[in-house]
Design an enzyme around this catalytic site. Structure first.
Site, PDB file in Angstrom:
ATOM      1  N   TYR A  71      35.241  83.000  36.553  1.00 52.93           N
ATOM      2  CA  TYR A  71      33.946  82.384  36.864  1.00 52.93           C
ATOM      3  C   TYR A  71      32.873  82.826  35.864  1.00 52.93           C
ATOM      4  CZ  TYR A  71      30.064  80.508  39.494  1.00 52.93           C
ATOM      5  OH  TYR A  71      28.972  79.782  39.862  1.00 52.93           O
ATOM      6  N   PHE A 123      18.513  58.310  22.429  1.00 50.45           N
ATOM      7  CA  PHE A 123      19.544  57.553  23.136  1.00 50.45           C
ATOM      8  C   PHE A 123      19.009  57.164  24.523  1.00 50.45           C
ATOM      9  CE2 PHE A 123      23.356  57.552  25.948  1.00 50.45           C
ATOM     10  CZ  PHE A 123      23.928  56.394  25.449  1.00 50.45           C
ATOM     11  N   ASP A 124      19.615  56.160  25.165  1.00 43.85           N
ATOM     12  CA  ASP A 124      19.132  55.632  26.466  1.00 43.85           C
ATOM     13  C   ASP A 124      18.945  56.725  27.529  1.00 43.85           C
ATOM     14  OD1 ASP A 124      20.626  53.877  24.927  1.00 43.85           O
ATOM     15  OD2 ASP A 124      21.532  52.852  26.613  1.00 43.85           O
ATOM     16  N   ASP A 212      19.155  66.255  18.624  1.00 43.88           N
ATOM     17  CA  ASP A 212      20.211  65.696  19.465  1.00 43.88           C
ATOM     18  C   ASP A 212      21.386  65.502  18.525  1.00 43.88           C
ATOM     19  OD1 ASP A 212      22.075  64.141  20.712  1.00 43.88           O
ATOM     20  OD2 ASP A 212      20.623  62.866  21.735  1.00 43.88           O
ATOM     21  N   ALA A 214      24.748  64.999  18.810  1.00 40.41           N
ATOM     22  CA  ALA A 214      26.025  64.439  19.273  1.00 40.41           C
ATOM     23  C   ALA A 214      26.943  64.078  18.100  1.00 40.41           C
ATOM     24  CB  ALA A 214      25.765  63.213  20.143  1.00 40.41           C
ATOM     25  N   LYS A 253      31.437  63.408  21.508  1.00 40.12           N
ATOM     26  CA  LYS A 253      31.525  62.670  20.240  1.00 40.12           C
ATOM     27  C   LYS A 253      32.149  63.611  19.201  1.00 40.12           C
ATOM     28  CE  LYS A 253      28.226  60.311  22.596  1.00 40.12           C
ATOM     29  NZ  LYS A 253      27.781  60.718  23.949  1.00 40.12           N
ATOM     30  N   HIS A 445      21.868  47.337  31.933  1.00 40.57           N
ATOM     31  CA  HIS A 445      23.087  46.776  31.344  1.00 40.57           C
ATOM     32  C   HIS A 445      24.348  47.361  31.965  1.00 40.57           C
ATOM     33  CE1 HIS A 445      21.987  50.180  28.815  1.00 40.57           C
ATOM     34  NE2 HIS A 445      23.161  50.207  28.236  1.00 40.57           N
TER      35      HIS A 445
HETATM   36  N1  F0G Z   1      22.622  61.602  22.828  1.00 39.99           N
HETATM   37  C1  F0G Z   1      23.227  60.643  22.097  1.00 39.99           C
HETATM   38  C2  F0G Z   1      22.788  60.387  20.692  1.00 39.99           C
HETATM   39  C3  F0G Z   1      24.251  59.873  22.672  1.00 39.99           C
HETATM   40  O1  F0G Z   1      24.822  58.912  21.951  1.00 39.99           O
HETATM   41  C4  F0G Z   1      24.649  60.141  24.001  1.00 39.99           C
HETATM   42  C5  F0G Z   1      25.720  59.375  24.635  1.00 39.99           C
HETATM   43  C6  F0G Z   1      23.996  61.163  24.717  1.00 39.99           C
HETATM   44  C7  F0G Z   1      22.992  61.877  24.087  1.00 39.99           C
HETATM   45  C8  F0G Z   1      24.355  61.499  26.135  1.00 39.99           C
HETATM   46  O2  F0G Z   1      25.516  62.238  26.156  1.00 39.99           O
HETATM   47  O3  F0G Z   1      27.119  60.785  27.399  1.00 39.99           O
HETATM   48  O4  F0G Z   1      27.589  63.218  27.007  1.00 39.99           O
HETATM   49  O5  F0G Z   1      25.842  62.539  28.610  1.00 39.99           O
HETATM   50  N2  F0G Z   1      26.172  58.300  24.150  1.00 39.99           N
HETATM   51  C9  F0G Z   1      27.296  57.510  24.649  1.00 39.99           C
HETATM   52  C10 F0G Z   1      27.362  56.214  23.883  1.00 39.99           C
HETATM   53  C11 F0G Z   1      27.380  57.364  26.123  1.00 39.99           C
HETATM   54  O6  F0G Z   1      28.137  55.332  24.285  1.00 39.99           O
HETATM   55  O7  F0G Z   1      26.690  56.067  22.857  1.00 39.99           O
HETATM   56  P1  F0G Z   1      26.573  62.183  27.363  1.00 39.99           P
END
Ligand code: F0G
Length: 453
Positions: A71, A123-124, A212, A214, A253, A445
């Protein structure tokens, strides 16, 4: 353009579904013409996302067996911590279960209602997590990012003049957050030069800089190709993160894992607050919502993602698909980014009114014609209703994203995808306008349902 050979061979295979047109027609009806509602058993080539959909290496599968499920203070945490320090160099970090968990935890600590976050583009989910705190997003990506035909080598860069203006404004941004690569703008890279200039502005105005990250490894590869050929990928990665006060990473990613994230900072006091929030909401900070085996796979994946031969293949594969489309005249965002090819819908279907949802129609068409799943990033994803007039405000770009999972599909798969798209481009009469029949209040979407007109 030649296809870059895969720097791996295949040890295990997974059959992919092959469907008939009649079956796909039925699946589309059942899904309400929203590809998020399709079961994956109905999808032949799944380009919905490159997130968590990659293939792990034999070394990663082997690492799973070393998972220490303690843990607190697991060996697997120590291994991940070692890789984090070696690659990224942050003194404090916690794993998280995925990227948006890191976003939520950080923003709960840093942001209050009325705050402003300056970004290139978020990102969204990042956008939604900022707004959920009552804060506001400023998008300051360079103007070239909105021109799909501009060949600027770093279309993810920040407009420095606008950033400085924002930093002099009231309220002054609480945080500068730069997405590398810029997913929303087409997977486009940010240059080291631009990041250094952003750092200097953050120092001048006393505002923290977060990344960010990713797709940080793909960003580093573009920097090597276009800006710093003399540097190694690892040196570029180190220098990139050395410029930041912290970073959030969806490890799904460039972490080359199916689940996981990271939140890294330099400031001890900030880390202490993160740790408290983690204990309350995600898990003790030495596991952060992950199993020990997940941390093992991630530690190995982070190392594999910065291998230059891997990145040459990765970026080259995306470029190969893009070039096949360009050779046939199909309009896409140029130059292609690191993880996806984005169809430029306004040139793909120039005569369509946007209320007929041309991007969604293409996504539906790709599935109907070829069993290919892609995602609309246009009117359905981003259009807003003007609160006063009720009129639709459309996003500046109308896109369909074909995201390429890492180490999953071969050249033959991508040739098939290209053939289906080229055929559809030449026969737009096969596409049917759509209207929305059901929609949730935000991030629609994912959950909306449609009907064909
Ligand atoms: N930041 C970026 C640039 C991303 O592309 C994503 C996720 C996230 C944060 C959020 O990360 O999914 O691990 O919680 N992008 C995916 C996409 C879902 O399809 O582009 P997560």
């Amino acid at each position: 353009m030649s296809y870059p050979f895969e720097p791996f061979k295949i040890k295990t295979v997974e059959p992919i579904p092959v469907t008939t047109r009649e079956e796909r027609e039925r699946y589309l009806q059942e899904a309400g013409f929203n590809v998020f509602n399709l079961p994956s058993r109905a999808v032949t080539i799944d380009l919905l996302t490159d997130s968590g959909t990659g293939a792990m290496s034999d070394a990663q599968w082997a690492a799973l067996m070393r998972g220490d499920e303690a843990y607190a203070g697991a060996r697997s945490y120590e291994r991940l911590a070692q890789v984090q320090r070696d690659l990224f160099g942050f003194p404090y970090f916690t794993p998280t279960h995925q990227g948006r968990a890191a976003e939520r935890v950080l923003f709960e600590i840093l942001l209050e209602p009325g705050d402003v976050v300056a970004t290139n583009q978020p990102f969204d989910t990042t956008h939604a997590n900022i707004v959920a705190r009552g804060a506001e997003v400023l998008e300051l990506v360079i103007e070239e990012a909105y021109d799909p035909t501009s060949h600027h080598p770093f279309k993810g860069n920040v407009d420095l003049a606008r950033l400085e203006e924002a930093l002099q404004g009231i309220p002054k941004p609480k945080l500068v957050l730069i997405t590398i690569t810029n997913n929303t703008g087409g997977g486009q890279p940010v240059s080291l030069e631009n990041l250094r200039a952003v750092r200097a502005l953050c120092d001048k105005y006393g505002v923290p800089l977060f990344l960010d990250a990713a797709r940080h490894a793909e960003n580093a590869y573009f920097i090597k190709e276009r800006e710093a050929p003399h540097m190694s990928i690892r040196d570029i990665v180190r220098e990139t993160f050395a410029l930041a006060d912290g970073m959030l990473m969806s490890a799904k990613k460039d972490g080359l894992v199916n689940i996981g994230g990271l939140l890294c900072v330099r400031d001890k006091a900030l880390y202490d607050r993160i740790a408290q929030n983690m204990v309350r909401t995600e898990g003790f900070p030495t596991y952060g919502g992950l199993a020990g085996r997940d941390m093992e796979a991630l530690a190995q994946g982070l190392l594999e993602a910065v291998d230059e031969a891997y990145l040459r293949y990765r970026v080259g594969q995306v470029r190969y698909l893009a070039q096949r489309l360009l050779d046939a005249g199909v309009p896409i965002i140029e130059p292609p980014g690191g993880h996806a090819v984005y169809l430029d819908v306004l040139r793909f279907l120039p005569d369509w009114p946007r209320e007929h949802l041309p991007g969604q129609a293409i996504a539906v068409g790709l599935y109907r014609e070829g069993g290919i799943r892609a995602v609309e990033l246009g009117t359905v994803a981003f259009a807003k209703k003007d609160p006063e007039t009720g009129a639709w405000i459309y996003p500046r770009m109308e896109l369909v994203r074909l995201a390429i999972p890492r180490r999953v599909y071969t050249q033959a798969h991508l040739d098939y995808v290209a053939d289906v798209i080229i055929d559809l481009y030449r026969h737009p009469e096969r596409l049917r306008p759509l209207r929305i029949v059901e929609e949730p209040p935000f991030l629609r979407h994912f959950l909306a349902r449609f009907a064909e007109m």
